[in-house]
Structures are given as C-alpha cells and as structure tokens.
Write a protein that holds these residues in place. Structure first.
Motif, PDB file in Angstrom:
ATOM      1  N   ARG A 172       0.842  -1.209   0.000  1.00  0.00           N
ATOM      2  CA  ARG A 172       0.000   0.000   0.000  1.00  0.00           C
ATOM      3  C   ARG A 172       0.872   1.251   0.000  1.00  0.00           C
ATOM      4  O   ARG A 172       0.614   2.204  -0.740  1.00  0.00           O
ATOM      5  N   LEU A 173       1.904   1.242   0.827  1.00  0.00           N
ATOM      6  CA  LEU A 173       2.824   2.383   0.889  1.00  0.00           C
ATOM      7  C   LEU A 173       3.536   2.571  -0.443  1.00  0.00           C
ATOM      8  O   LEU A 173       3.594   3.682  -0.970  1.00  0.00           O
ATOM      9  N   TYR A 174       4.063   1.489  -0.995  1.00  0.00           N
ATOM     10  CA  TYR A 174       4.814   1.602  -2.256  1.00  0.00           C
ATOM     11  C   TYR A 174       3.929   2.133  -3.379  1.00  0.00           C
ATOM     12  O   TYR A 174       4.344   2.995  -4.145  1.00  0.00           O
ATOM     13  N   HIS A 175       2.696   1.660  -3.457  1.00  0.00           N
ATOM     14  CA  HIS A 175       1.787   2.145  -4.491  1.00  0.00           C
ATOM     15  C   HIS A 175       1.431   3.615  -4.258  1.00  0.00           C
ATOM     16  O   HIS A 175       1.370   4.395  -5.202  1.00  0.00           O
ATOM     17  N   ARG A 176       1.218   3.975  -3.011  1.00  0.00           N
ATOM     18  CA  ARG A 176       0.908   5.367  -2.679  1.00  0.00           C
ATOM     19  C   ARG A 176       2.047   6.304  -3.079  1.00  0.00           C
ATOM     20  O   ARG A 176       1.826   7.433  -3.484  1.00  0.00           O
ATOM     21  N   LEU A 177       3.282   5.818  -2.986  1.00  0.00           N
ATOM     22  CA  LEU A 177       4.455   6.621  -3.329  1.00  0.00           C
ATOM     23  C   LEU A 177       4.731   6.645  -4.831  1.00  0.00           C
ATOM     24  O   LEU A 177       5.622   7.350  -5.283  1.00  0.00           O
ATOM     25  N   GLY A 178       3.987   5.839  -5.601  1.00  0.00           N
ATOM     26  CA  GLY A 178       4.143   5.867  -7.047  1.00  0.00           C
ATOM     27  C   GLY A 178       4.912   4.712  -7.652  1.00  0.00           C
ATOM     28  O   GLY A 178       5.254   4.733  -8.830  1.00  0.00           O
ATOM     29  N   PHE A 179       5.182   3.670  -6.865  1.00  0.00           N
ATOM     30  CA  PHE A 179       5.846   2.484  -7.415  1.00  0.00           C
ATOM     31  C   PHE A 179       4.850   1.727  -8.286  1.00  0.00           C
ATOM     32  O   PHE A 179       3.655   1.670  -7.985  1.00  0.00           O
ATOM     33  N   GLU A 180       5.366   1.136  -9.349  1.00  0.00           N
ATOM     34  CA  GLU A 180       4.553   0.309 -10.234  1.00  0.00           C
ATOM     35  C   GLU A 180       5.220  -1.042 -10.422  1.00  0.00           C
ATOM     36  O   GLU A 180       6.447  -1.144 -10.436  1.00  0.00           O
ATOM     37  N   GLN A 181       4.388  -2.066 -10.601  1.00  0.00           N
ATOM     38  CA  GLN A 181       4.903  -3.410 -10.849  1.00  0.00           C
ATOM     39  C   GLN A 181       5.486  -3.453 -12.256  1.00  0.00           C
ATOM     40  O   GLN A 181       4.835  -3.064 -13.216  1.00  0.00           O
TER      41      GLN A 181
END
Length: 157
Positions: A133-142
């Motif tokens: 959740r944190l990584y996605h919120r910060l803009g990380f993408e798979q």
C-alpha cells in the motif's frame, strides 16, 4: 521526531536484534502453522541466516544500516546504490514503529535521492506484503511478476 532518525552500519553485535526484527516481519504468516514456539523460532533463525547470507553475497557494495531513533535500534535499511538504479534491498521496522510515518519518511528521503541522481528505485516485494500500500501510494509500479515476488519500480518525473 524525524531529526532523531539516523543510521549506522550493521555490526556483528546487531545479529540478535536483526534476527528478532526479521522474525517480527514473519510471525503473522507463521501463526497458523502447527509448530511449537521452539520450531517457529528455529525456522525463523534459519530463514534470517539464509537471507543475511544471500544479501551479503549478492549485494557486495550495498549499505546495510540499522535505523536508529535517537540511539535505539528500531529497524533496518539495506540499499544498493548502483550505476543505473537504487535498489532497495530491504526496509523493516519493529512492530511498534510501523504505521507511524517513519517508513514513509525514509522512503521519501530515498526517492528524493533517486530524483537528484535521475535514477529509478526498485524493490522486490512479496505479493501479500502489507507495505505494498505504501509503495503504491508513493508511485511504485509493478514491472515484473517473479512468482512470489513482484519487482516494483519508481521513476523520477
């Protein structure tokens, strides 16, 4: 509070803290396993040692740091600054320091460094890791599906 956050390289005497920290990240998944506490602790120690050995062998130039709040160890931050990327090997906080903003603060600091360097930040994350959740919120993408793990990437704008 953030001014009290600092780092120091891991040292041999940190092993017991680092093992306990690792175990704290895996306890929930072992809760349903039909093992007694001794078996669980033995398994967690073996897993910690295997992970530590792997990191040491495969990330030779990385920074392996203990996260300190004041002078108290509260987590670990392992980062490999490469020519073409910043690889976040591992970030973990003790349970009582999770969801307090410290992880977000540390991640934003790392992303700021990456932006200045013009490099992406990449991290392997288990598919069911709550930190997703944190990584996605910060803009990380798979960017890759590697079975149990996803390779995530954040790129500077």
């Amino acid at each position: 509070m953030w001014e009290k956050i600092n780092f120091r390289p891991i040292q041999p005497e940190d092993e017991s803290f680092l093992c306990e920290l690792y175990a704290s990240t895996r306890r929930d998944e072992l809760a349903s396993v039909d093992w007694d506490e001794t078996q669980k602790e033995s398994f967690l120690r073996q897993q910690f040692e295997a992970q530590h050995t792997f990191y040491s062998q495969h990330f030779d130039g990385a920074h392996f740091d203990v996260i300190l709040l004041g002078d108290k160890p509260i987590g670990r931050l392992y980062v490999d600054r490469r020519d073409d990327e910043i690889r976040l090997i591992d970030i973990a906080l003790l349970p009582e320091h999770r969801n307090s903003g410290i992880g977000s603060f540390l991640m934003r600091d790392l992303l700021s460094e990456a932006e200045k360097r013009g490099q992406p930040v990449r991290i392997h994350v288990e598919k069911f890791n709550p930190a997703l959740r944190l990584y996605h919120r910060l803009g990380f993408e798979q960017i890759e599906d590697q079975g149990v793990y996803w390779l995530l990437e954040w790129r500077p704008v």
